[in-house]
Motif scaffolding. Structure first.
Motif, mmCIF file in Angstrom:
data_model
loop_
_atom_site.group_PDB
_atom_site.id
_atom_site.type_symbol
_atom_site.label_atom_id
_atom_site.label_comp_id
_atom_site.label_asym_id
_atom_site.label_seq_id
_atom_site.Cartn_x
_atom_site.Cartn_y
_atom_site.Cartn_z
ATOM 1 N N PHE A 423 0.831 -1.205 0.000
ATOM 2 C CA PHE A 423 0.000 0.000 0.000
ATOM 3 C C PHE A 423 0.864 1.254 0.000
ATOM 4 O O PHE A 423 0.552 2.233 -0.693
ATOM 5 N N LEU A 424 1.943 1.236 0.748
ATOM 6 C CA LEU A 424 2.833 2.390 0.790
ATOM 7 C C LEU A 424 3.576 2.590 -0.522
ATOM 8 O O LEU A 424 3.942 3.720 -0.874
ATOM 9 N N ASP A 425 3.774 1.510 -1.256
ATOM 10 C CA ASP A 425 4.584 1.588 -2.474
ATOM 11 C C ASP A 425 3.750 1.824 -3.724
ATOM 12 O O ASP A 425 4.119 2.640 -4.575
ATOM 13 N N ASN A 426 2.635 1.102 -3.862
ATOM 14 C CA ASN A 426 1.859 1.192 -5.104
ATOM 15 C C ASN A 426 0.417 0.803 -4.809
ATOM 16 O O ASN A 426 0.129 -0.359 -4.500
ATOM 17 N N LYS A 427 -0.483 1.770 -4.913
ATOM 18 C CA LYS A 427 -1.885 1.527 -4.550
ATOM 19 C C LYS A 427 -2.580 0.577 -5.527
ATOM 20 O O LYS A 427 -3.450 -0.207 -5.132
ATOM 21 N N VAL A 428 -2.216 0.641 -6.812
ATOM 22 C CA VAL A 428 -2.853 -0.233 -7.799
ATOM 23 C C VAL A 428 -2.498 -1.688 -7.525
ATOM 24 O O VAL A 428 -3.370 -2.574 -7.490
ATOM 25 N N ILE A 429 -1.217 -1.956 -7.321
ATOM 26 C CA ILE A 429 -0.791 -3.325 -7.022
ATOM 27 C C ILE A 429 -1.414 -3.796 -5.715
ATOM 28 O O ILE A 429 -1.831 -4.958 -5.595
ATOM 29 N N TRP A 430 -1.514 -2.894 -4.749
ATOM 30 C CA TRP A 430 -2.144 -3.248 -3.472
ATOM 31 C C TRP A 430 -3.588 -3.684 -3.682
ATOM 32 O O TRP A 430 -4.055 -4.664 -3.087
ATOM 33 N N SER A 431 -4.319 -2.982 -4.545
ATOM 34 C CA SER A 431 -5.721 -3.327 -4.812
ATOM 35 C C SER A 431 -5.830 -4.741 -5.375
ATOM 36 O O SER A 431 -6.701 -5.525 -4.971
ATOM 37 N N VAL A 432 -4.938 -5.075 -6.321
ATOM 38 C CA VAL A 432 -4.941 -6.422 -6.894
ATOM 39 C C VAL A 432 -4.625 -7.455 -5.811
ATOM 40 O O VAL A 432 -5.228 -8.536 -5.756
ATOM 41 N N ALA A 437 -6.255 -11.738 -1.996
ATOM 42 C CA ALA A 437 -6.445 -12.242 -0.633
ATOM 43 C C ALA A 437 -7.889 -12.688 -0.416
ATOM 44 O O ALA A 437 -8.151 -13.696 0.263
ATOM 45 N N LEU A 438 -8.840 -11.958 -0.992
ATOM 46 C CA LEU A 438 -10.246 -12.351 -0.896
ATOM 47 C C LEU A 438 -10.473 -13.706 -1.565
ATOM 48 O O LEU A 438 -11.128 -14.598 -0.995
ATOM 49 N N MET A 439 -9.918 -13.891 -2.755
ATOM 50 C CA MET A 439 -10.074 -15.168 -3.454
ATOM 51 C C MET A 439 -9.395 -16.296 -2.693
ATOM 52 O O MET A 439 -9.883 -17.433 -2.687
ATOM 53 N N THR A 440 -8.262 -15.996 -2.052
ATOM 54 C CA THR A 440 -7.566 -17.025 -1.269
ATOM 55 C C THR A 440 -8.459 -17.572 -0.172
ATOM 56 O O THR A 440 -8.587 -18.790 0.010
ATOM 57 N N ALA A 441 -9.079 -16.652 0.590
ATOM 58 C CA ALA A 441 -9.971 -17.083 1.668
ATOM 59 C C ALA A 441 -11.143 -17.881 1.105
ATOM 60 O O ALA A 441 -11.569 -18.890 1.691
ATOM 61 N N PHE A 442 -11.654 -17.458 -0.066
ATOM 62 C CA PHE A 442 -12.806 -18.143 -0.659
ATOM 63 C C PHE A 442 -12.457 -19.567 -1.076
ATOM 64 O O PHE A 442 -13.143 -20.528 -0.699
ATOM 65 N N TYR A 443 -11.389 -19.723 -1.899
ATOM 66 C CA TYR A 443 -11.141 -21.074 -2.422
ATOM 67 C C TYR A 443 -10.630 -22.016 -1.340
ATOM 68 O O TYR A 443 -10.839 -23.228 -1.425
ATOM 69 N N MET A 444 -9.997 -21.484 -0.304
ATOM 70 C CA MET A 444 -9.544 -22.373 0.765
ATOM 71 C C MET A 444 -10.724 -22.864 1.603
ATOM 72 O O MET A 444 -10.780 -24.030 2.001
ATOM 73 N N TYR A 445 -11.687 -21.962 1.867
ATOM 74 C CA TYR A 445 -12.834 -22.449 2.637
ATOM 75 C C TYR A 445 -13.777 -23.246 1.747
ATOM 76 O O TYR A 445 -14.547 -24.086 2.238
ATOM 77 N N LEU A 619 -9.331 -4.023 7.139
ATOM 78 C CA LEU A 619 -9.767 -4.398 5.799
ATOM 79 C C LEU A 619 -9.227 -5.769 5.411
ATOM 80 O O LEU A 619 -9.933 -6.588 4.814
ATOM 81 N N SER A 620 -7.961 -6.036 5.771
ATOM 82 C CA SER A 620 -7.358 -7.331 5.472
ATOM 83 C C SER A 620 -8.132 -8.461 6.146
ATOM 84 O O SER A 620 -8.412 -9.503 5.532
ATOM 85 N N VAL A 621 -8.518 -8.241 7.427
ATOM 86 C CA VAL A 621 -9.282 -9.259 8.153
ATOM 87 C C VAL A 621 -10.680 -9.400 7.556
ATOM 88 O O VAL A 621 -11.193 -10.516 7.371
ATOM 89 N N LEU A 622 -11.295 -8.267 7.232
ATOM 90 C CA LEU A 622 -12.642 -8.286 6.663
ATOM 91 C C LEU A 622 -12.676 -9.053 5.349
ATOM 92 O O LEU A 622 -13.608 -9.827 5.092
ATOM 93 N N VAL A 623 -11.652 -8.856 4.530
ATOM 94 C CA VAL A 623 -11.569 -9.557 3.253
ATOM 95 C C VAL A 623 -11.538 -11.063 3.484
ATOM 96 O O VAL A 623 -12.231 -11.836 2.801
ATOM 97 N N GLY A 624 -10.745 -11.498 4.457
ATOM 98 C CA GLY A 624 -10.679 -12.925 4.761
ATOM 99 C C GLY A 624 -12.003 -13.468 5.250
ATOM 100 O O GLY A 624 -12.445 -14.558 4.831
#
Length: 763
Positions: A423-432, A437-445, A619-624
């Motif tokens: 996030f500190l380095d590049n907001k676009v890459i952070w968004s991706v 991370a959202l997809m990771t939580a989804f496919y693992m559960y 936000l990171s926790v919420l995404v998971g």
């Protein structure tokens, strides 16, 4: 610490004993005992060495042991016209980064060895010893890779783990898919190794040495290549090509999912916890070089986040339990490279460590499920296994929550640190990265839901009383007992339904679950009241030490090999070399080094407020949580939703199910092109090269035949003609050779008469 050379040697001895003697004479118990004993001893030595390392002051946590002089010193011309000295000692270096790695390799490696005792019990004696020989050999080379103090020793380990991956992936070599997967991994890794080798050549040409510390110190004195793509940028790009092969990044990631053809413990050790992280380790080991090449760093970050995203999308629809974890591994490796690309080397190494715990746990849990289902790997033919496998269920749930980033499990701390620094380095890459991370939580559960929840969808089995358990759905007819799963290792006898695995398998699961739960506590961020201890611990491994101002770049190039010459005599005898013997002053920032708090020398990381940092963390926790709840609803509460979405978006579902057709594209282009060019070359060789050779041969035969005709009918004919003429004329002359004197006198008389007649006429 002077005995760190024993850490890789012990598993090497275990591999030698089992490989030479065990395959012929050992019982399964003896082979397993040898392999596990050598691993346990290596783990104890690693713990002792790490404890000694911690006892040193933070700025002096570096210890080198030179066992012997491998390649003796020889003169060699450098690129700047100077004459340098090329020599390669067989040395090992223990510092915070390699110290963390040896604990991961030996600790998790030992647990996987123990797990394998139960998992591989169905193999024959010889195959059982061969398996443990390969496993020990892999650990030997992996420890060589992380402990080597120069590029050449690292490269020996680098190639060694590539060889062992080929052997272990294709362990069931009679199965074509396994042998093909082993060959695929071997060839794809060789493509990456091409870049690594060229990078090493350029490093020696530039710095005159291949010693990690000497290269880092010399590079630290060079300017950052922010304006142009220079030598350091080319070096780091070539090294990164090597890393993409070993650590399965775009475009060389295709070997890793197929590598699941090997036994599940192999997947856990090689393709989750150790070998695939070698590329991440190599980038971290050369942090100073990469920090001086910001253009390459951008490439690393973009490739990392792209790999994480693409692999996560593929993992959304996979049904093979091991393939889901395989694409998860590719995705998590992308997160690690993303961290390295934004300069968060400690965060990347931290995630490497936590990932080793929860991904090894997840793979071993999948192996436990496959073991319980007699080889079945398709999650559509499972369901409700938590009823039969409570230990496996709980431990796999811990691993799933950890990788999803749910606090206070380990994955939360390491992934959140990567997202924060991105996030500190590049907001676009952070968004991706957040979407990933959202997809990771989804496919693992989704994996957990299809495997452990819902109704049982597997094959029926016979109970003790002879009453069969009725399966739900069409899977029974399709699968039979075990369904012919890819990881079915045989030897289980009659299948009596899903069951919990033996203690030799569940105890390692429980230990790894504890590690997956608490390993993140070493990196609690300041926003949560911690001090991020692991970042400060690892920082000395990522910085250069100051080089005296009198040295110019060119001087440093030729002087670097001399830095350690004073200690070579002691080092070659196996004696330790302290950090002070190399040259000296630690530097954590500025032009002379690269701090863990710097994206590049002299460029500080911008911090945000505590509230903003907590917001990002929330936000990171919420995404998971959203990913987990969505998967639970789609695959447990209302599975028809997932089915309807798959039908509505059938095109996208087909593309993801077929992994973007990358394998097909490679088959049609790279593989097909290679085969076509090989066939073309074969045709040229047959028609042109061989044609020229064969034509020359036929021409020689024809000329010999024609020469034979000339010799026979002209040369010999003339000779024979003369002989025939003489032979025929001899019949006439023989008429005059009667042997009677009166005949000769008569001839003489006629002669005299003729002579006189001619004389008189002429006169």
């Amino acid at each position: 610490m002077d005995l760190i050379w024993l850490i890789p040697l012990l598993p090497g001895l275990g591999a030698l004993v089992n490989g030479v003697v065990g395959v012929r004479y050992f019982s399964k118990r003896a082979a397993g005992l040898v392999a596990n004993a050598t691993m346990a001893a290596a783990l104890l030595l690693a713990l002792y060495a790490f404890w000694q390392l911690l006892a040193l002051p933070a700025e002096g946590r570096e210890h080198t042991v030179r066992v012997l002089s491998w390649i003796p010193a020889m003169p060699l011309a450098l690129s700047n016209g100077a004459i340098g000295s090329f020599s390669i000692p067989w040395g090992f270096r223990l510092d915070p980064l390699s110290g963390m790695m040896i604990l991961v390799v030996t600790g998790i490696g030992f647990l996987i060895h123990v797990y394998s005792v139960g998992y591989m019990h169905g193999e024959t004696k010889g195959a059982y010893a061969r398996y443990f020989s390969y496993l020990n050999l892999f650990v030997f080379f992996m420890l060589m890779l992380v402990l080597g103090d120069n590029f050449i020793v690292m490269f020996v380990g680098w190639e060694g783990v590539g060889l062992c991956s080929y052997l272990l992936i294709g362990y069931w070599y009679e199965k074509k898919s396994a042998s093909d997967a082993g060959k695929k991994a071997f060839i794809v890794n060789r493509i990456g190794d091409w870049g690594f080798i060229l990078g090493m050549f350029l490093i020696f040409s530039t710095f005159g040495t291949l010693d990690f510390r000497a290269v880092a110190d010399a590079a630290g004195a060079m300017p950052v290549e922010s304006a142009a793509f220079g030598t350091l940028s080319l070096i780091t790009l070539l090294l990164f090509i090597g890393a993409t092969g070993k650590s399965a990044q775009i475009p060389l990631y295709v070997w890793l999912p197929d590598a699941m053809e090997g036994p599940t413990p192999v997947s856990a050790l090689i393709h989750a916890a150790t070998m695939v992280t070698a590329g991440v380790y190599m980038v971290g080991r050369n942090a100073v070089l990469f920090g001086h090449a910001p253009m390459t760093m951008e490439v690393v970050a973009v490739v990392g986040v792209a790999t994480a995203f693409v692999a996560a999308t593929i993992g959304l629809v996979q049904n093979d339990i091991k393939r889901v974890l395989a694409y998860s591994t590719v995705s998590q490796l992308g997160f690690m490279f993303l961290a390295m690309g934004v300069g968060a080397y400690a965060a990347g190494a931290f995630h490497l460590m936590t990932h080793a715990f929860f991904k090894a746990l997840l793979f071993l849990c999948s192996g436990s499920v496959i073991h319980a289902m007699a080889g079945q790997q398709d999650m559509r033919h499972m369901g409700n296994l938590k009823k039969y496998m409570p230990v496996t269920y709980v431990t796999m749930l811990v691993g799933t929550l950890a990788i999803a980033g749910i606090p206070p499990l380990s994955g939360f701390f390491s992934k959140d640190e990567i997202l924060y620094r991105t996030f500190l380095d590049n907001k676009v890459i952070w968004s991706v990265a957040v979407v990933t991370a959202l997809m990771t939580a989804f496919y693992m559960y989704r994996l957990m839901s299809m495997t452990f929840f819902g109704s049982y969808r597997g094959p029926a089995w016979e109970h003790g009383g002879g009453h069969g358990h009725e399966p739900h759905g069409p899977s029974a007819a399709a699968t039979g007992h075990g369904g012919g799963g890819h990881d079915s290792h045989g030897g289980h006898g009659a299948w009596h339904g899903p069951h919990e695995s033996p203690k030799s398998m569940t105890i390692p699961l429980q230990i790894l679950a504890v590690g997956a739960a608490v390993a993140g506590f070493v990196g609690i961020p300041a926003a949560l009241g911690g001090g991020n201890a692991i970042e400060h611990f690892l920082e000395p491994s990522f910085v250069a030490r100051a080089v005296e101002p009198a040295h110019t770049t060119a001087q440093a190039t030729t002087a670097v090999p001399a830095l350690s010459e004073a200690a070579n005599a002691a080092e070659s005898k196996g004696e330790a070399v302290s950090p002070g013997e190399h040259a000296v002053t630690p530097s954590s920032s500025g032009e002379g080094g690269l701090s863990a708090e710097h994206n590049a020398p002299g460029e500080a990381v911008h911090h945000i407020s505590w509230a903003a940092e907590m917001g990002l963390m929330g936000l990171s926790v919420l995404v998971g949580i959203v990913g987990i709840l969505t998967a639970y609803r789609f695959y447990v509460k209302a599975p028809e939703i997932a089915e309807n979405l798959a039908r509505r978006w059938s095109g996208a579902h087909r593309v993801l199910s077929n992994k973007y057709y990358v394998d097909e594209f490679y088959a049609a282009t790279v593989v097909g092109g290679t085969i076509a060019s090989a066939n073309g070359l074969w045709t040229v060789d047959k028609r042109v090269v061989d044609g020229a050779v064969n034509g020359s041969g036929w021409l020689t035969v024809f000329s010999a035949w024609f020469s034979h005709l000339i010799d026979k009918y002209i040369v010999d004919g003339l000779v024979n003609l003369v002989g025939a003429v003489l032979e025929e004329s001899s019949f006439l002359f023989r008429r005059f050779q009667t042997g009677l004197i009166q005949n000769y006198a008569l001839v003489m008389l006629f002669g005299v008469f003729a002579f006189v007649s001619v004389y008189l006429i002429v006169r």
